[in-house]
Write an enzyme that holds these catalytic residues in place. Sequence first.
Site: not given
Length: 498
Positions: A315, A317-320
């Site tokens: 989460l 990693a995808i958020h960033t």
Amino acid sequence: MKKIIIAGIGPGSPEDMTPAVLTAIGEADVIVGYKYYFRFVQPYMKEGCECIDTGMKRERERAEQAFRLAEEGRTVVVISSGDAGIYGMAPLIYEMKRERGVELEVECLPGISAFQKAASLLGAPIGHDLCLISLSDLMTPWALIERRIRAAAMGDFVTAIYNPRSHGRYWQLYRLRELFLAEGRAATTPVGIVRQAGRPEQEATLTTLAELDPEQVDMFCVLLIGNSQSYIADGHFITPRGYYPSATLPAGKEEPDAAAPSGNESHPAHGEPERSIGQSIMNESFRTILAELRTGRGLSTSPSSYPLDHLWALLHAIHTTADFEMERLLYTDPGAVETIYNKVKEGTLRTIVTDVTMVTSGIRKGALARLGVEAKCYLSDPRVAEMAQAQAITRTQAGIRLAVEEHPDALFAFGNAPTALMELCELIRQGKAHPAGVIAAPVGFVHVCESKHMIKPFRDIPKVIVEGRKGGSNLAATLCNAILTFDDAAQLKPGRDL
């Protein structure tokens, strides 16, 4: 005029019946309904009023009887518990009027529904968007009910559950709990169970989604499942509407946090300040990511297929990056995130070494201070330039050599330089480095993939790797932050230390 009045009599208590309903009952020649509910209205009926019951599961016959009596000119009131329009007689009466094609007036009087009464007993659990689901599959195929359950969980609705369990339908509530957890609803989500709401036998219980025991539920119960913002404070179940900027737990309030580690004095249950606007935005972003994963944009069939610590890192990693390919690219050793976090918590891990200063800059300073951890990058150390020139290596390689001399057991995080990661691999093979963990996210085209292949075989070192060419300082930093905030993962409430 020929007329049928459909009246919702509320959950059962006299104070929960509306004046309009009491007036209608007092003027009725005939009351049509299920016999169990007659006891609630008999004190308000006029002398000589007839009560007609057709028995359980014979609603159609009950409606037909009401039409026959109304067509004879009698004043007929059809009663339903709660609100007659919610799993009650109102839809059937209106459909039958259309089917029969009769000139007959139908009036529907609202009543307090069971979920409303239950909510008032629990506190304020329905303060935001709400849906109602019946688990009875007598007239609705279970496959459709299951789709609705998934939609409610995915949409982060507060959810009221009617007809949760009976002698013949013993498994459906188990399945609902499984689906909510599979769709990303936190195990600590508050659940209220109210039995016989508004009646002398009334009971109200608070629990969590993980601890919900379907064996304690029957057909006289209505359940309320909170959304991701719901919490328990002072024995009350509360779902914020958003009037406070944080739209979440007020300071010093109790939280349904069975998974929180003891002694964590910065946790909300111990008086953490209200979440900032940034935290609220990050929380909403994580919910959006979970929904995207569930709709199949990523590769998983459900976030629940991932261990919690991997999901937490994913989460972040995808958020960033806003890149759902991370679902394919992010690799973690089993339990890697949790293992590294536990070393921090135990005090055996006090240093994070990064390959470039941008990684260090992205690690939350509040988290480092809270946990007593130092993040260091050696690139600006004057010894690095000298070593790089003398030994004909890159400055990042030289930085790692110096770091290993001083902090051989640090957490090493790479977001830029594959040569630095390759250097660490060589120092590990020589027995000079013993990392507490490795975050491998260098980015680029030369030696990037090879460097990640080189680190993976070290089985005794917990590793988080962004495979392939992708990576970057922002990714390495956010993965560090995921580790430092892992104690918030069980509630899926990110954004601490922002």
